[in-house]
Design a protein around this motif. Sequence first.
Motif, PDB file in Angstrom:
ATOM      1  N   LYS A  62     -29.936 -28.089-109.196  1.00 58.86           N
ATOM      2  CA  LYS A  62     -31.216 -27.426-109.442  1.00 58.86           C
ATOM      3  C   LYS A  62     -32.095 -27.464-108.193  1.00 58.86           C
ATOM      4  O   LYS A  62     -32.779 -26.484-107.867  1.00 58.86           O
ATOM      5  CB  LYS A  62     -31.937 -28.087-110.612  1.00 58.86           C
ATOM      6  N   GLY A  63     -32.068 -28.587-107.479  1.00 59.38           N
ATOM      7  CA  GLY A  63     -32.857 -28.700-106.261  1.00 59.38           C
ATOM      8  C   GLY A  63     -32.370 -27.758-105.177  1.00 59.38           C
ATOM      9  O   GLY A  63     -33.169 -27.154-104.451  1.00 59.38           O
ATOM     10  N   VAL A  64     -31.048 -27.611-105.057  1.00 61.88           N
ATOM     11  CA  VAL A  64     -30.486 -26.714-104.042  1.00 61.88           C
ATOM     12  C   VAL A  64     -30.852 -25.263-104.354  1.00 61.88           C
ATOM     13  O   VAL A  64     -31.274 -24.506-103.473  1.00 61.88           O
ATOM     14  CB  VAL A  64     -28.953 -26.877-103.972  1.00 61.88           C
ATOM     15  N   ILE A  65     -30.706 -24.879-105.615  1.00 61.63           N
ATOM     16  CA  ILE A  65     -31.047 -23.505-106.017  1.00 61.63           C
ATOM     17  C   ILE A  65     -32.533 -23.250-105.782  1.00 61.63           C
ATOM     18  O   ILE A  65     -32.923 -22.175-105.306  1.00 61.63           O
ATOM     19  CB  ILE A  65     -30.660 -23.265-107.489  1.00 61.63           C
ATOM     20  N   SER A  66     -33.363 -24.228-106.112  1.00 60.98           N
ATOM     21  CA  SER A  66     -34.813 -24.074-105.899  1.00 60.98           C
ATOM     22  C   SER A  66     -35.123 -23.802-104.436  1.00 60.98           C
ATOM     23  O   SER A  66     -35.968 -22.954-104.112  1.00 60.98           O
ATOM     24  CB  SER A  66     -35.547 -25.341-106.362  1.00 60.98           C
ATOM     25  N   LEU A  67     -34.441 -24.509-103.550  1.00 57.82           N
ATOM     26  CA  LEU A  67     -34.672 -24.321-102.124  1.00 57.82           C
ATOM     27  C   LEU A  67     -34.276 -22.910-101.686  1.00 57.82           C
ATOM     28  O   LEU A  67     -34.982 -22.266-100.902  1.00 57.82           O
ATOM     29  CB  LEU A  67     -33.880 -25.363-101.332  1.00 57.82           C
ATOM     30  N   MET A  68     -33.174 -22.412-102.219  1.00 62.32           N
ATOM     31  CA  MET A  68     -32.708 -21.070-101.850  1.00 62.32           C
ATOM     32  C   MET A  68     -33.640 -19.996-102.409  1.00 62.32           C
ATOM     33  O   MET A  68     -33.899 -18.979-101.757  1.00 62.32           O
ATOM     34  CB  MET A  68     -31.279 -20.860-102.348  1.00 62.32           C
ATOM     35  N   LEU A  69     -34.171 -20.218-103.600  1.00 64.40           N
ATOM     36  CA  LEU A  69     -35.126 -19.269-104.174  1.00 64.40           C
ATOM     37  C   LEU A  69     -36.447 -19.281-103.401  1.00 64.40           C
ATOM     38  O   LEU A  69     -37.080 -18.236-103.224  1.00 64.40           O
ATOM     39  CB  LEU A  69     -35.387 -19.609-105.648  1.00 64.40           C
ATOM     40  N   GLU A  70     -36.832 -20.465-102.943  1.00 64.89           N
ATOM     41  CA  GLU A  70     -38.046 -20.566-102.127  1.00 64.89           C
ATOM     42  C   GLU A  70     -37.878 -19.794-100.829  1.00 64.89           C
ATOM     43  O   GLU A  70     -38.777 -19.083-100.386  1.00 64.89           O
ATOM     44  CB  GLU A  70     -38.339 -22.035-101.822  1.00 64.89           C
ATOM     45  N   ARG A  71     -36.690 -19.902-100.224  1.00 66.50           N
ATOM     46  CA  ARG A  71     -36.418 -19.187 -98.980  1.00 66.50           C
ATOM     47  C   ARG A  71     -36.418 -17.675 -99.232  1.00 66.50           C
ATOM     48  O   ARG A  71     -36.847 -16.901 -98.382  1.00 66.50           O
ATOM     49  CB  ARG A  71     -35.076 -19.653 -98.419  1.00 66.50           C
ATOM     50  N   PHE A  72     -35.917 -17.263-100.401  1.00 66.57           N
ATOM     51  CA  PHE A  72     -35.952 -15.834-100.751  1.00 66.57           C
ATOM     52  C   PHE A  72     -37.403 -15.348-100.823  1.00 66.57           C
ATOM     53  O   PHE A  72     -37.733 -14.282-100.286  1.00 66.57           O
ATOM     54  CB  PHE A  72     -35.257 -15.586-102.087  1.00 66.57           C
ATOM     55  N   GLU A  73     -38.252 -16.124-101.480  1.00 66.32           N
ATOM     56  CA  GLU A  73     -39.675 -15.755-101.585  1.00 66.32           C
ATOM     57  C   GLU A  73     -40.274 -15.518-100.206  1.00 66.32           C
ATOM     58  O   GLU A  73     -41.024 -14.560 -99.991  1.00 66.32           O
ATOM     59  CB  GLU A  73     -40.458 -16.868-102.285  1.00 66.32           C
ATOM     60  N   ARG A  74     -39.955 -16.399 -99.268  1.00 65.50           N
ATOM     61  CA  ARG A  74     -40.516 -16.295 -97.922  1.00 65.50           C
ATOM     62  C   ARG A  74     -40.015 -15.060 -97.197  1.00 65.50           C
ATOM     63  O   ARG A  74     -40.666 -14.565 -96.272  1.00 65.50           O
ATOM     64  CB  ARG A  74     -40.162 -17.547 -97.123  1.00 65.50           C
ATOM     65  N   SER A  75     -38.851 -14.535 -97.592  1.00 64.93           N
ATOM     66  CA  SER A  75     -38.271 -13.380 -96.894  1.00 64.93           C
ATOM     67  C   SER A  75     -38.906 -12.065 -97.327  1.00 64.93           C
ATOM     68  O   SER A  75     -38.817 -11.064 -96.602  1.00 64.93           O
ATOM     69  CB  SER A  75     -36.757 -13.325 -97.144  1.00 64.93           C
ATOM     70  N   ILE A  76     -39.528 -12.053 -98.506  1.00 66.39           N
ATOM     71  CA  ILE A  76     -40.122 -10.816 -99.019  1.00 66.39           C
ATOM     72  C   ILE A  76     -41.574 -10.733 -98.548  1.00 66.39           C
ATOM     73  O   ILE A  76     -42.399 -11.579 -98.887  1.00 66.39           O
ATOM     74  CB  ILE A  76     -40.066 -10.775-100.560  1.00 66.39           C
ATOM     75  N   THR A  77     -41.871  -9.703 -97.769  1.00 66.14           N
ATOM     76  CA  THR A  77     -43.198  -9.569 -97.172  1.00 66.14           C
ATOM     77  C   THR A  77     -44.029  -8.525 -97.913  1.00 66.14           C
ATOM     78  O   THR A  77     -43.499  -7.701 -98.665  1.00 66.14           O
ATOM     79  CB  THR A  77     -43.078  -9.151 -95.696  1.00 66.14           C
ATOM     80  N   GLU A  78     -45.321  -8.556 -97.653  1.00 67.77           N
ATOM     81  CA  GLU A  78     -46.210  -7.549 -98.238  1.00 67.77           C
ATOM     82  C   GLU A  78     -45.833  -6.156 -97.740  1.00 67.77           C
ATOM     83  O   GLU A  78     -45.949  -5.174 -98.466  1.00 67.77           O
ATOM     84  CB  GLU A  78     -47.673  -7.865 -97.883  1.00 67.77           C
ATOM     85  N   GLU A  79     -45.401  -6.090 -96.488  1.00 68.24           N
ATOM     86  CA  GLU A  79     -44.955  -4.813 -95.927  1.00 68.24           C
ATOM     87  C   GLU A  79     -43.825  -4.224 -96.775  1.00 68.24           C
ATOM     88  O   GLU A  79     -43.799  -3.010 -97.047  1.00 68.24           O
ATOM     89  CB  GLU A  79     -44.471  -5.032 -94.487  1.00 68.24           C
ATOM     90  N   MET A  80     -42.900  -5.061 -97.206  1.00 65.65           N
ATOM     91  CA  MET A  80     -41.798  -4.591 -98.048  1.00 65.65           C
ATOM     92  C   MET A  80     -42.305  -4.142 -99.415  1.00 65.65           C
ATOM     93  O   MET A  80     -41.944  -3.058 -99.898  1.00 65.65           O
ATOM     94  CB  MET A  80     -40.764  -5.712 -98.226  1.00 65.65           C
ATOM     95  N   LEU A  81     -43.123  -4.966-100.028  1.00 64.49           N
ATOM     96  CA  LEU A  81     -43.586  -4.678-101.388  1.00 64.49           C
ATOM     97  C   LEU A  81     -44.370  -3.372-101.460  1.00 64.49           C
ATOM     98  O   LEU A  81     -44.342  -2.683-102.490  1.00 64.49           O
ATOM     99  CB  LEU A  81     -44.426  -5.842-101.906  1.00 64.49           C
TER     100      LEU A  81
END
Length: 336
Positions: free
Chosen positions: A174-193
């Motif tokens: 669960k901790g490993v998946i959480s870290l990967m999801l956190e990194r995904f969040e950081r990759s999505i920018t306002e410019e993209m959205l």
Amino acid sequence: MRFLIVGVALFLFLYPIFHPLSLSDLPHRPLGNSVGFYIYPGEGVNLVASKLEGMGLVKSAELFIEEAKRVRLSFRAGGYILKEGMSLYDIIEALKRRPTLEKVTIPEGLTASEIAKILLRKEIISSESEFLLLVNKGKRYFKSFKYIGDIPSESVEGYLFPDTYYLPRRSSPKGVISLMLERFERSITEEMLKELPKLGFSLHQVITLASIIEREGQKEEEYPIISAVFYNRLKRGMRLESCATVGYLLPERKGRLSINDLKIDSPYNTYLYGGLPPGPICNPGLKAIRASFFPAKVDYLYFVSKGDGSHHFSRTYEEHIEAKNRYLGGAGQRNP
């Protein structure tokens, strides 16, 4: 008596000046759970301090900055194991040492199952089945993460961000998946959205398309063009006819699909079903994600592999058939 009082007062005033307390003299809080803390290349004292404060590992970023500068702390990129309740002194001492976490690189375009095998081989996790269970039921277990609540399915396949991580052995899945999801969040920018209304697709659909681009493309400079081909086909109501989506249904990856493979009845089979598949077919990297948000401005509708990792792109079906005959002798399968 007056001289005694004056003497005590002078002692109390002067002692701290000549014998100041160091951080090691401060009382320690009871230690709690181990926490993975990561310093990325280029991060300076201000950002490190802010992260420590945000994670609740230090109470004051300002105090950490002051002490780190006083001891001339030099940061090394990598992962560290800290404990909740550590004193500021102990945290600084821990960050003076070499990183203690295992370096694990997750390549772009892998499925959750393939990622689990890497983590198991590196002894980061001890249970592949637990990892996959959490991924497949991820919407329930990780609903606090940004974007996860909007996924129409239960799985977080596609949102496990490929990157290099520093992880302790025998981590909780669960901790490993959480870290990967956190990194995904950081990759999505306002410019993209901001592009979503223009594209006419949800974030989940854009990530789904990014996963197809990741598996279809081999040369990153072609990603935006492949993206444009798929968007152009979707706008015209054409099936995507992506081999990568059929490959996702097979127990093992194949270099060439059979006629029977193309007949598999599944909404992931984009030779049989129109539109996008229900969800991502792999976990795409940043370049494929950006290509999905920012397709090239071209009017191609088809592409075929040249056999060297690159593709020939065509505007008409006739051009496409000619390209297939040229590069594959008419037997090619990469047929949008």
